[in-house]
Design a protein around this motif. Sequence first.
Motif, PDB file in Angstrom:
ATOM      1  N   TYR A  62      17.035  18.582-108.713  1.00 60.02           N
ATOM      2  CA  TYR A  62      18.411  18.848-108.285  1.00 60.02           C
ATOM      3  C   TYR A  62      19.270  19.303-109.465  1.00 60.02           C
ATOM      4  N   LEU A  63      19.018  18.726-110.639  1.00 60.95           N
ATOM      5  CA  LEU A  63      19.842  19.052-111.807  1.00 60.95           C
ATOM      6  C   LEU A  63      19.574  20.474-112.303  1.00 60.95           C
ATOM      7  N   GLU A  64      18.345  20.922-112.204  1.00 58.99           N
ATOM      8  CA  GLU A  64      18.039  22.264-112.699  1.00 58.99           C
ATOM      9  C   GLU A  64      18.704  23.357-111.860  1.00 58.99           C
ATOM     10  N   PRO A  65      18.678  23.288-110.517  1.00 56.22           N
ATOM     11  CA  PRO A  65      19.458  24.261-109.745  1.00 56.22           C
ATOM     12  C   PRO A  65      20.961  24.127-109.973  1.00 56.22           C
ATOM     13  N   LEU A  66      21.413  22.903-110.271  1.00 53.84           N
ATOM     14  CA  LEU A  66      22.837  22.714-110.562  1.00 53.84           C
ATOM     15  C   LEU A  66      23.224  23.465-111.829  1.00 53.84           C
ATOM     16  N   GLY A  67      22.319  23.487-112.792  1.00 55.18           N
ATOM     17  CA  GLY A  67      22.565  24.261-114.003  1.00 55.18           C
ATOM     18  C   GLY A  67      22.658  25.744-113.705  1.00 55.18           C
ATOM     19  N   LEU A  68      21.793  26.221-112.811  1.00 55.09           N
ATOM     20  CA  LEU A  68      21.829  27.632-112.426  1.00 55.09           C
ATOM     21  C   LEU A  68      23.109  27.956-111.662  1.00 55.09           C
ATOM     22  N   LEU A  69      23.578  27.002-110.836  1.00 53.88           N
ATOM     23  CA  LEU A  69      24.848  27.195-110.136  1.00 53.88           C
ATOM     24  C   LEU A  69      25.989  27.347-111.138  1.00 53.88           C
ATOM     25  N   MET A  70      25.997  26.515-112.180  1.00 53.49           N
ATOM     26  CA  MET A  70      27.032  26.613-113.200  1.00 53.49           C
ATOM     27  C   MET A  70      27.029  27.998-113.852  1.00 53.49           C
ATOM     28  N   ILE A  71      25.823  28.477-114.169  1.00 48.15           N
ATOM     29  CA  ILE A  71      25.704  29.809-114.774  1.00 48.15           C
ATOM     30  C   ILE A  71      26.206  30.884-113.819  1.00 48.15           C
ATOM     31  N   ASN A  72      25.862  30.757-112.543  1.00 48.31           N
ATOM     32  CA  ASN A  72      26.294  31.754-111.560  1.00 48.31           C
ATOM     33  C   ASN A  72      27.809  31.731-111.370  1.00 48.31           C
ATOM     34  N   LEU A  73      28.395  30.533-111.348  1.00 53.97           N
ATOM     35  CA  LEU A  73      29.847  30.446-111.226  1.00 53.97           C
ATOM     36  C   LEU A  73      30.532  31.085-112.420  1.00 53.97           C
ATOM     37  N   GLY A  74      29.983  30.804-113.614  1.00 55.13           N
ATOM     38  CA  GLY A  74      30.601  31.323-114.828  1.00 55.13           C
ATOM     39  C   GLY A  74      30.499  32.819-114.983  1.00 55.13           C
ATOM     40  N   PHE A  75      29.319  33.367-114.689  1.00 52.91           N
ATOM     41  CA  PHE A  75      29.085  34.780-114.947  1.00 52.91           C
ATOM     42  C   PHE A  75      29.028  35.615-113.662  1.00 52.91           C
ATOM     43  N   GLY A  76      28.269  35.150-112.661  1.00 59.11           N
ATOM     44  CA  GLY A  76      28.191  35.896-111.415  1.00 59.11           C
ATOM     45  C   GLY A  76      29.515  35.942-110.671  1.00 59.11           C
ATOM     46  N   MET A  77      30.221  34.809-110.631  1.00 62.57           N
ATOM     47  CA  MET A  77      31.502  34.729-109.933  1.00 62.57           C
ATOM     48  C   MET A  77      32.693  34.943-110.863  1.00 62.57           C
ATOM     49  N   LYS A  78      32.414  35.262-112.127  1.00 56.50           N
ATOM     50  CA  LYS A  78      33.434  35.652-113.110  1.00 56.50           C
ATOM     51  C   LYS A  78      34.460  34.553-113.404  1.00 56.50           C
ATOM     52  N   MET A  79      34.053  33.288-113.285  1.00 53.55           N
ATOM     53  CA  MET A  79      34.974  32.194-113.620  1.00 53.55           C
ATOM     54  C   MET A  79      35.037  31.939-115.121  1.00 53.55           C
ATOM     55  N   GLY A  80      34.059  32.458-115.845  1.00 53.44           N
ATOM     56  CA  GLY A  80      34.028  32.227-117.279  1.00 53.44           C
ATOM     57  C   GLY A  80      33.393  30.888-117.620  1.00 53.44           C
ATOM     58  N   THR A  81      33.366  30.571-118.899  1.00 57.99           N
ATOM     59  CA  THR A  81      32.694  29.351-119.348  1.00 57.99           C
ATOM     60  C   THR A  81      33.637  28.165-119.526  1.00 57.99           C
ATOM     61  N   ARG A  82      34.911  28.366-119.238  1.00 57.53           N
ATOM     62  CA  ARG A  82      35.867  27.251-119.345  1.00 57.53           C
ATOM     63  C   ARG A  82      35.903  26.475-118.022  1.00 57.53           C
ATOM     64  N   ILE A  83      34.723  26.069-117.574  1.00 54.13           N
ATOM     65  CA  ILE A  83      34.584  25.284-116.354  1.00 54.13           C
ATOM     66  C   ILE A  83      33.559  24.185-116.615  1.00 54.13           C
ATOM     67  N   GLY A  84      33.552  23.158-115.768  1.00 53.15           N
ATOM     68  CA  GLY A  84      32.584  22.081-115.931  1.00 53.15           C
ATOM     69  C   GLY A  84      32.588  21.163-114.727  1.00 53.15           C
ATOM     70  N   PHE A  85      31.509  20.392-114.580  1.00 53.10           N
ATOM     71  CA  PHE A  85      31.387  19.467-113.453  1.00 53.10           C
ATOM     72  C   PHE A  85      31.935  18.087-113.807  1.00 53.10           C
ATOM     73  N   LYS A  86      32.600  17.472-112.845  1.00 52.88           N
ATOM     74  CA  LYS A  86      33.167  16.138-113.019  1.00 52.88           C
ATOM     75  C   LYS A  86      32.873  15.326-111.773  1.00 52.88           C
ATOM     76  N   LEU A  87      32.166  14.214-111.921  1.00 53.11           N
ATOM     77  CA  LEU A  87      31.903  13.304-110.810  1.00 53.11           C
ATOM     78  C   LEU A  87      33.093  12.355-110.675  1.00 53.11           C
ATOM     79  N   VAL A  88      33.744  12.391-109.531  1.00 49.24           N
ATOM     80  CA  VAL A  88      34.932  11.546-109.298  1.00 49.24           C
ATOM     81  C   VAL A  88      34.511  10.353-108.460  1.00 49.24           C
ATOM     82  N   LYS A  89      34.826   9.158-108.930  1.00 48.78           N
ATOM     83  CA  LYS A  89      34.461   7.928-108.225  1.00 48.78           C
ATOM     84  C   LYS A  89      35.692   7.092-107.970  1.00 48.78           C
ATOM     85  N   GLU A  90      35.675   6.345-106.885  1.00 49.29           N
ATOM     86  CA  GLU A  90      36.803   5.466-106.554  1.00 49.29           C
ATOM     87  C   GLU A  90      36.563   4.092-107.148  1.00 49.29           C
TER      88      GLU A  90
END
Length: 204
Positions: free
Chosen positions: A176-204
């Motif tokens: 699951y983590l390896e495709p998540l890494g590819l999603l990050m790359i696609n968001l940054g470059f394929g979707m043109k969001m750039g590299t100033r993005i990151g994942f955050k797990l929010v918990k209550e």
Amino acid sequence: MEIAIIGSGKVGKSIGTGLLKSGNKVVYGSRNPAQATVPEGAAKASVEEAAKKAEVIFLAVPYSAVKETIAKLKNAGIAGKTVVDVTNIIGPNMEWAMGFNSSGAEELAKELQGVDVVKAFNTVFAEHMSTGKLNGEKLSLFMAGDNPAAKGKVKQLAEQIGFEACDAGELKNARYLEPLGLLMINLGFGMKMGTRIGFKLVKE
């Protein structure tokens, strides 16, 4: 800790910079140590020499170089050590390079018998690996592995850098983590969001 980072590209340099700030000893393993550029305070050696002395080894090379690097690590005799697999499983055309019945981390563990493999750091862009933060907020650092003690070492190092470490379970969850890494790359470059993005797990 005494840390070996195999690979002196952007990812390896950024991780090493973060680890050096916490007082860890960092040595970079390279095919050509004399030509490698590394952060101030770090040492340089061959892949085998760096791996032999380290307690934790970061595998931070392109996926295309993994097979060659595995052979060098086997020659180093690293049984009992922790190997952090930072690689992203992508081919030359930036596409997924594996099926979904295994993972790069699991295949690495099969090759490196007696070594504790932990999948981590692959879901973060290199520029954030030295601080673990984006806009002052801690990023989530997901890690998967079968040995709790090995994951504990990675958790300690990740938190020293500044991440919020998140245990993602067994090594098979690297699927699951390896495709998540590819999603990050696609968001940054394929979707043109750039590299100033990151994942955050929010918990209550």
